[in-house]
Write an enzyme that holds these catalytic residues in place. Structure first.
Site, short mmCIF file in Angstrom:
data_model
loop_
_atom_site.label_atom_id
_atom_site.label_comp_id
_atom_site.label_asym_id
_atom_site.label_seq_id
_atom_site.Cartn_x
_atom_site.Cartn_y
_atom_site.Cartn_z
N THR A 94 0.92 -1.18 0.10
CA THR A 94 0.08 0.12 0.09
C THR A 94 0.97 1.29 0.02
O THR A 94 0.62 2.23 -0.94
CB THR A 94 -0.98 0.15 1.08
OG1 THR A 94 -2.03 -0.95 0.91
CG2 THR A 94 -1.78 1.31 1.43
N ASN A 173 -6.42 -8.41 -7.45
CA ASN A 173 -6.48 -9.15 -6.13
C ASN A 173 -7.79 -9.59 -5.60
O ASN A 173 -7.73 -10.66 -5.00
CB ASN A 173 -6.05 -8.03 -5.10
CG ASN A 173 -6.91 -6.72 -5.00
OD1 ASN A 173 -6.94 -6.31 -6.10
ND2 ASN A 173 -7.45 -6.58 -3.85
N GLN A 215 -0.07 -9.46 -6.34
CA GLN A 215 -0.55 -10.62 -6.27
C GLN A 215 0.21 -11.69 -7.47
O GLN A 215 -0.07 -12.81 -7.42
CB GLN A 215 -2.03 -10.60 -7.08
CG GLN A 215 -2.79 -10.05 -5.90
CD GLN A 215 -3.16 -10.79 -4.61
OE1 GLN A 215 -2.95 -11.86 -4.70
NE2 GLN A 215 -3.42 -10.18 -3.61
N CYS A 361 -8.63 -5.59 2.57
CA CYS A 361 -8.43 -4.14 2.86
C CYS A 361 -9.76 -3.49 3.10
O CYS A 361 -9.97 -2.28 3.65
CB CYS A 361 -7.50 -3.27 2.02
SG CYS A 361 -5.92 -3.99 1.80
#
Length: 421
Positions: A94, A173, A215, A361
């Site tokens: 992130t 993802n 990913q 998330c």
């Protein structure tokens, strides 16, 4: 909802209640995070216990710590065919996304104020773009088709003279779709070459191209020269390394502004004392993941095909989300009409099966997945999604367990839904 309870209340009741799980839990949420490899963890321990010097210190302990960090940087650079000085360590994927989007925009705003991001990006990219919009940057959202795949020609049409950055993730993802990153990079380069030739420019390298490859680390090639990218985000917790460590690959010569100030670490681009153990663990984990990615992908692809086939036989109403062929080998993301994803997750968890509705998330915001909205999934089933993601410890026996337990759960929840209606 189950029996009139809202999902948050249900979650709290399930969490507080003493639950009798199966003897062996079935973990199918590897896209959220992977367990740290025990061997790597063992090798990390000295950097918590005895070799704990600050890499910025001049004494022997500090210099030894610096050597460990540079060794990991070199190891990672070899994995992705980059130079060691092109690797910037961060605290997460992130943070790396934030650094790529905000850092490039702020450092190069004299060159332009336009940025293109795809509609299915991780929120770290999308939210960073929204923040930049408040700073005066113009953001264009590149749409995808119903499989989550971008269109290269459509991306090129969005490019204007003020465009400084394009960000398209390598593999999604949530739904697992693999984007044509290499082909897009080639098209962007061709576009720049033709424009520069027309205008007699030799050094205009914009727009730059960033990809979030978090990913992809364990399943796809990360060769940055082969891919033709300028920036790439990776993180450790997706490749059996420790949490709390990520990186940004930044091609040499590209200007970027730091988003964390206060020190000279990472060549002044990421302030803060480095966590030697995590950096070391990340280097080892990525090296292992890239070495075994072909074998691992073949194994998981077989399990994926088996699982999808059996799910369709047992639950004919399911819809497979994402591209049928161009998808990660460990991802099975489905939607089921009339059933809520959160309810399925909680009932599976009650019997020891771990899955998710999509991005970890966004688990508790209870908003529809922005990815499913982007692919224009039917509103009636957009909340009925569930994601099973496999890893190196996943077995056919575990999948058979899920295939036995999951259909009755769906049937029960479908009946409840019918009663409520």
């Amino acid at each position: 909802n189950i029996a009139g309870l809202d999902n948050r209340t249900l979650y709290e009741q399930v969490r507080k209640r003493k639950i009798h799980h199966m003897n062996k839990k079935v973990y199918l949420d590897y896209a959220s995070t992977t367990p740290t490899d025990p061997q790597i963890l063992q090798e990390m321990l000295p950097y918590f216990r005895s070799e704990y010097g600050n890499p910025s210190s001049m004494h022997t302990s500090g210099r030894q710590a610096k050597t460990v960090i540079e060794g990991a940087r070199k190891r990672i650079a070899e994995c992705i065919n980059a130079n060691p000085d092109e690797i910037i360590f961060t605290g997460s994927g992130t943070e790396s996304d934030n650094m790529a989007i905000k850092g490039i925009a702020r450092a190069n705003k004299s060159k332009g104020n336009h940025i293109i991001v795809s509609s299915v990006e991780h929120k770290a990219v999308l939210e960073s773009a929204k923040q930049l919009e408040k700073e005066g940057f113009e953001i264009s959202i590149l749409p995808t088709d119903k499989f989550g795949m971008i269109n290269i020609d459509e991306c090129l049409r969005l490019i204007k003279k003020e465009t400084i950055l394009i960000s398209v993730m390598y593999a999604n993802n949530e739904i697992g779709t693999i984007e044509p990153i290499k082909e897009l990079a080639e098209a962007i380069k061709k576009h720049k070459d033709e424009r520069n030739k027309t205008k007699n420019l030799m050094t205009d390298d914009f727009p730059l191209f960033h990809t979030d490859a978090c990913q992809a680390g364990g399943y796809l090639s990360l060769d940055v020269k082969e891919l033709g990218i300028d920036l790439m985000t990776l993180n450790s917790s997706k490749v059996y390394g420790p949490k709390g460590i990520g990186l940004l690959y930044k091609k040499s010569g590209i200007k970027i502004s730091p988003i964390i100030a206060g020190g000279e670490q990472e060549k002044g681009l990421r302030a803060g004392t480095e966590n030697i153990a995590l950096v070391f663990g990340f280097g080892r984990a990525l090296q292992n993941a890239q070495k075994t990615r072909t074998i691992e992908s073949e194994k998981l692809r077989k399990l994926q095909k088996y699982f999808i086939k059996k799910l369709k036989e047992k639950i004919p109403s399911i819809m497979l989300n994402g591209h049928a062929e161009h998808r990660l080998p460990n991802n099975v993301h489905i939607s089921i009409p009339t059933v809520e994803g959160e309810s399925m997750i909680l009932m599976l968890d009650k019997i020891g099966i771990s899955a998710s509705t999509g991005s970890a998330c966004s688990t508790f915001d209870l908003k529809p997945s922005h990815v499913l909205i982007a692919i224009k999934q039917n509103e009636e089933i957009i909340h009925g999604s569930i994601r099973f993601t496999f890893g190196k410890h996943t077995t056919k026996k575990e999948l058979d367990c899920v295939l036995k337990e999951f259909p009755p759960i769906v049937k029960k929840l479908s009946k409840m839904s019918a009663i409520r209606k």
